[in-house]
Motif scaffolding. Structure first.
Motif, PDB file in Angstrom:
ATOM      1  N   LEU A 118       0.802  -1.067  -0.090  1.00  0.00           N
ATOM      2  CA  LEU A 118       0.013   0.076  -0.066  1.00  0.00           C
ATOM      3  C   LEU A 118       0.812   1.296  -0.085  1.00  0.00           C
ATOM      4  CD1 LEU A 118      -2.581  -0.903   2.796  1.00  0.00           C
ATOM      5  CD2 LEU A 118      -2.689  -1.494   0.512  1.00  0.00           C
ATOM      6  N   LYS A 165      -2.446   0.631  -4.284  1.00  0.00           N
ATOM      7  CA  LYS A 165      -2.489  -0.630  -3.652  1.00  0.00           C
ATOM      8  C   LYS A 165      -2.089  -1.694  -4.786  1.00  0.00           C
ATOM      9  CE  LYS A 165      -6.143  -2.440  -1.818  1.00  0.00           C
ATOM     10  NZ  LYS A 165      -7.421  -2.725  -1.058  1.00  0.00           N
ATOM     11  N   ILE A 173      -5.383   5.652   1.911  1.00  0.00           N
ATOM     12  CA  ILE A 173      -4.829   4.708   1.016  1.00  0.00           C
ATOM     13  C   ILE A 173      -4.741   5.376  -0.553  1.00  0.00           C
ATOM     14  CG2 ILE A 173      -4.968   2.485  -0.187  1.00  0.00           C
ATOM     15  CD1 ILE A 173      -6.002   1.541   2.339  1.00  0.00           C
ATOM     16  N   ILE A 184       0.245   5.029   1.453  1.00  0.00           N
ATOM     17  CA  ILE A 184      -0.700   5.544   2.346  1.00  0.00           C
ATOM     18  C   ILE A 184      -0.390   7.135   2.529  1.00  0.00           C
ATOM     19  CG2 ILE A 184      -1.869   5.641   4.603  1.00  0.00           C
ATOM     20  CD1 ILE A 184      -1.192   2.522   4.794  1.00  0.00           C
TER      21      ILE A 184
END
Length: 436
Positions: free
Chosen positions: A131, A143, A140, A133
């Motif tokens: 991910l 991904k 998020i 972030i």
């Protein structure tokens, strides 16, 4: 009129860097960091424990931010008291974050999304998702799923801020296979990704049939570093070392239970740091005289632990009265001797930080030493107040005027101790005036 509050030196330096005191911010920033380095290393400067916190889950630190609850809660470490920046929604055990790296946007590149210009956390989840972030909001941004054939667990930079290496847990094989004496040839996998956006460079298989009885492997600056239990370290995929360099295989002459470790120096000087229990070697690549196409590895400097020569003499008296003496050496990582546990680099102050621990009776005492990055000279030593239990994991971070010690205690209790720099106001003013 009450006493005036002494301004924070880091805050003052940041104001100068933004142009409050000069037009050329780059020059001022370098001057400021020189001032801060001098303040940090002067004899009268102390580091005071300003706050301590405990958690039932692992605690992590990245550039002024402390992460709790598997990176779900983010707290600022800059303030004299913890200040929560954000908290992500609760998630299942399979979605928890196992490891993370802080990514900061490159200078001078045009990026596809406005959010890409802000810092983000590259995180690896328990169920093999990678991910990206937002470091300020916890949202998020990107991904990608890794694989199902192994359990990925660790993140590290191959090329800082550009390429990451995702390392799997070591493959121990099934219990039935181990009982039958069947060894699993594949020790682990290394997946290499370009950052922003995530793009796979390749997956490397560390196979014992190819590399021999290897115990661990990592990737740094395009170099595959393979380690063996004997203290042997091999470097691969770097032409100057594997094909045209001398001393491409390094051995740490030590006798210890824990293996030594080696990695490329984070200062991008091309040097190599090799750490053992009682010595830190900083190695450099040199061209061989009269042959610019060949290189050799030589020592730049060595940092040695402060030790006594403790050769134990065992005396035995036989039935006839004859005295028999046996002499043996203690292990190099004997806890009663000063042992190196952590070596790191503070890039802004150009200092090597080394944590040394000595076990005194049932209690361990640690100190953090600052060494000149160019010559290895010891500049300052800071004692850590809390005891150090060598049977549990520890992490120590030095970041400008801040020192953090994160430790694991019995029953999976994690503690974080934050130290801040405290110096004499008169000496601080004198250094500032001298530098202006």
């Amino acid at each position: 009129m009450g006493p005036t509050r002494k301004p924070n030196v880091c805050r003052r330096l940041s104001r100068r860097a933004l142009g409050f005191f000069a037009r050329d911010a780059g020059v001022v920033q370098r001057t400021n960091l020189g001032i801060l380095r001098e303040l940090v290393c002067q004899e009268s400067t102390k580091f005071k424990n300003v706050w301590t916190t405990h958690s039932k889950s692992p605690i992590a630190y990245e550039r002024g931010r402390i992460y709790f609850d598997n990176y779900r809660c983010c707290v600022s470490s800059v303030a004299s008291e913890p200040k929560k920046l954000y908290e992500m929604p609760k998630c299942s055990k399979s979605e928890k974050i196992e490891d993370a790296l802080l990514w900061e946007c490159p200078v001078g590149e045009v990026l596809p999304d406005p959010s890409d210009y802000k810092s983000s956390l590259i995180a690896l989840t328990a169920h093999n998702w990678l991910l990206r972030i937002s470091a300020t909001t916890g949202r998020i941004l990107e991904k990608i799923y890794l694989a199902s054939y192994c359990k990925f667990r660790y993140l590290s930079w191959d090329t800082p801020q550009e390429v990451i290496a995702v390392k799997s847990a070591q493959n121990k094989g099934s219990t039935v296979a181990r009982q039958a004496g069947i060894q699993q040839p594949i020790l682990l996998y290394l997946a290499v990704f370009q950052v922003l956006p995530f793009s796979l460079v390749g997956v490397l298989e560390i196979n014992k049939r190819i590399f021999g009885n290897v115990t661990d492997a990592t990737l740094s600056h395009g170099i595959l570093i393979v380690m063996y239990s004997s203290g042997l370290v091999r470097l691969y995929s770097f032409q100057a070392i594997t094909e045209q360099a001398k001393n491409g295989i390094q051995e740490m002459e030590c006798c210890s239970l824990e293996s030594d470790w080696i990695y490329f120096h984070p200062d991008a000087s091309g040097r190599i740091i090799h750490v053992g229990p009682n010595q830190v070697k900083v190695l450099k690549l040199n061209e061989i005289e009269n042959n610019s196409s060949q290189h050799q590895i030589s020592e730049d400097f060595v940092i040695l632990a402060k030790r006594e020569n403790k050769n134990e003499n065992l005396v035995t008296i036989t039935a006839s009265g004859r005295v028999v003496r046996k002499c043996f050496n203690l292990l190099d990582d004997d806890p009663e001797q000063e042992t190196f546990k952590i070596v790191d680099y503070e890039d802004e102050l150009d200092l090597l930080s080394v944590v040394a621990v000595t076990q005194i009776d049932a209690e361990g005492k640690a100190h953090l030493d600052f060494h000149c990055n160019e010559y290895g000279t010891l500049l300052k030593s800071i004692p850590l107040v809390e005891s150090w239990d060598v049977t549990y994991s520890h992490e120590v971070y030095f970041d400008r005027d801040l020192v953090l010690h994160i430790e694991q205690k019995p029953n999976r209790v994690f503690s974080c101790y934050v130290y801040q720099m405290v110096c004499d106001p008169g000496e601080e003013e004198e250094i500032l005036n001298r530098s202006c």
